[in-house]
Design a protein around this motif. Structure first.
Motif, PDB file in Angstrom:
ATOM      1  N   THR A   7       0.845  -1.189   0.000  1.00  0.00           N
ATOM      2  CA  THR A   7       0.000   0.000   0.000  1.00  0.00           C
ATOM      3  C   THR A   7       0.881   1.240   0.000  1.00  0.00           C
ATOM      4  O   THR A   7       2.096   1.155  -0.152  1.00  0.00           O
ATOM      5  CB  THR A   7      -0.971  -0.022   1.217  1.00  0.00           C
ATOM      6  N   PHE A 118      -5.874   0.748   4.321  1.00  0.00           N
ATOM      7  CA  PHE A 118      -6.210   1.294   5.636  1.00  0.00           C
ATOM      8  C   PHE A 118      -7.519   2.081   5.602  1.00  0.00           C
ATOM      9  O   PHE A 118      -8.270   2.074   6.581  1.00  0.00           O
ATOM     10  CB  PHE A 118      -5.078   2.187   6.143  1.00  0.00           C
ATOM     11  N   GLU A 119      -7.778   2.760   4.489  1.00  0.00           N
ATOM     12  CA  GLU A 119      -8.980   3.586   4.410  1.00  0.00           C
ATOM     13  C   GLU A 119     -10.251   2.741   4.487  1.00  0.00           C
ATOM     14  O   GLU A 119     -11.215   3.125   5.158  1.00  0.00           O
ATOM     15  CB  GLU A 119      -8.989   4.400   3.113  1.00  0.00           C
ATOM     16  N   CYS A 132       4.452  -0.568   3.094  1.00  0.00           N
ATOM     17  CA  CYS A 132       4.026   0.773   2.681  1.00  0.00           C
ATOM     18  C   CYS A 132       5.134   1.419   1.854  1.00  0.00           C
ATOM     19  O   CYS A 132       6.290   1.481   2.289  1.00  0.00           O
ATOM     20  CB  CYS A 132       3.706   1.637   3.895  1.00  0.00           C
ATOM     21  N   SER A 134       6.652   4.728   0.349  1.00  0.00           N
ATOM     22  CA  SER A 134       6.576   6.137   0.743  1.00  0.00           C
ATOM     23  C   SER A 134       7.572   6.997  -0.028  1.00  0.00           C
ATOM     24  O   SER A 134       8.576   6.501  -0.549  1.00  0.00           O
ATOM     25  CB  SER A 134       6.844   6.253   2.251  1.00  0.00           C
ATOM     26  N   GLN A 162      -6.770  10.800   0.769  1.00  0.00           N
ATOM     27  CA  GLN A 162      -6.304   9.556   1.377  1.00  0.00           C
ATOM     28  C   GLN A 162      -5.771   9.801   2.787  1.00  0.00           C
ATOM     29  O   GLN A 162      -5.496  10.932   3.181  1.00  0.00           O
ATOM     30  CB  GLN A 162      -5.206   8.926   0.512  1.00  0.00           C
ATOM     31  N   THR A 167       0.872   8.236   8.593  1.00  0.00           N
ATOM     32  CA  THR A 167       0.050   7.311   9.373  1.00  0.00           C
ATOM     33  C   THR A 167       0.103   5.907   8.787  1.00  0.00           C
ATOM     34  O   THR A 167       0.178   4.914   9.522  1.00  0.00           O
ATOM     35  CB  THR A 167      -1.414   7.800   9.416  1.00  0.00           C
ATOM     36  N   LYS A 168       0.077   5.826   7.467  1.00  0.00           N
ATOM     37  CA  LYS A 168       0.157   4.516   6.818  1.00  0.00           C
ATOM     38  C   LYS A 168       1.501   3.834   7.138  1.00  0.00           C
ATOM     39  O   LYS A 168       1.544   2.626   7.387  1.00  0.00           O
ATOM     40  CB  LYS A 168      -0.006   4.656   5.303  1.00  0.00           C
ATOM     41  N   LYS A 171       1.523   2.294  10.561  1.00  0.00           N
ATOM     42  CA  LYS A 171       0.678   1.114  10.696  1.00  0.00           C
ATOM     43  C   LYS A 171       1.249  -0.110   9.956  1.00  0.00           C
ATOM     44  O   LYS A 171       0.689  -1.206  10.064  1.00  0.00           O
ATOM     45  CB  LYS A 171      -0.721   1.415  10.151  1.00  0.00           C
ATOM     46  N   SER A 172       2.320   0.092   9.198  1.00  0.00           N
ATOM     47  CA  SER A 172       2.870  -0.974   8.359  1.00  0.00           C
ATOM     48  C   SER A 172       4.027  -1.704   9.027  1.00  0.00           C
ATOM     49  O   SER A 172       4.669  -1.176   9.936  1.00  0.00           O
ATOM     50  CB  SER A 172       3.327  -0.387   7.015  1.00  0.00           C
TER      51      SER A 172
END
Length: 236
Positions: A7, A118-119, A132, A134, A162, A167-168, A171-172
């Motif tokens: 993601t 995540f969304e 993730c 980035s 998004q 934050t993503k 959470k990864s």
């Protein structure tokens, strides 16, 4: 079999990472590709989009004009919600069935390329590890503007729709920094690939799966025996 999700934010380079896994023999289910398939002319989702958003979102070929529809939904949260209600259930259903097909094919692990993992949150319980992808916000905007031929304002609308990339990342399980060269990104992806190949999680999953069916089978056997419904061929 276990599932690894890739993601990240829009235009951060998710496809670059997914292609590394794919080149090395790992099946990749791409949610964006499915999203394009289900809105082809004549598909149920296409029909619903046509009814709700009107003929203005169609090209002369009757295909969805992604530029027009994109501009509409990224400037209007309510419209974006309507589109998601049309497409997301079908996307998740198709992902589910493709995962099921791969489950019986003997793969140790597969990849789901899920921009909105995540969304939506719907598939979180089935994911073993999350990667993730980035990059810096300036680079993300630069790539998005160049790729989709957007104005700065339009690109920011899409990014802001998004979950924040920071934050993503938090959470990864793994974060691939895509600020550098393609070679550096692919090297990071290969490191994750090697770790996943060394994992024994797929054996644990198969043992759990087999154990579940053994328990169910034994329970059925006991119930049939208690109620004297056991076939003669099953008698010991």
């Amino acid at each position: 079999m276990f599932i690894v999700a890739v993601t990240g934010g829009i235009a951060t380079g998710k496809s670059t990472v997914s292609k590394v896994f794919e080149r090395n023999g790992i099946p990749v289910i791409d949610a964006d590709k499915i999203a394009r398939e289900i809105v082809e002319p004549g598909q149920p989702c296409w029909q619903q989009i046509r009814e709700i958003f009107g003929e203005e979102v169609l090209l002369p070929s009757k295909e969805i004009n992604r530029a027009v529809l994109g501009k509409m939904i990224f400037e209007d949260k309510e419209l974006r919600g309507k589109l998601n209600k049309i497409t997301h259930p079908t996307i998740h259903r198709k992902i589910f069935w493709r995962v099921c097909k791969l489950l019986v094919s003997g793969h140790a692990w597969i990849v789901l390329d899920l921009p909105l993992l995540f969304e939506t949150g719907i598939l979180m319980d089935y994911i073993h590890k999350i990667v993730c992808v980035s990059c810096d916000s300036d680079k993300q905007l630069e790539r998005l503007i160049a790729r989709n031929e957007l104005s700065d304002t339009e690109a920011r609308h899409r990014v802001d729709s998004q979950m924040p990339l920071e934050t993503k990342c938090e959470k990864s399980h793994f974060v691939v920094d895509n600020n550098g060269s393609v070679e550096e990104t692919e090297s990071s992806a290969m490191s994750i690939y090697n770790m996943m190949c060394e994992s024994k999680q797929h054996w644990l999953n198969r043992i759990s799966f087999l154990g579940f069916f053994l328990i169910v089978g034994f329970t059925i056997y006991l119930l049939l025996k208690v109620f004297n419904k056991l076939p003669a061929s099953w008698q010991m």
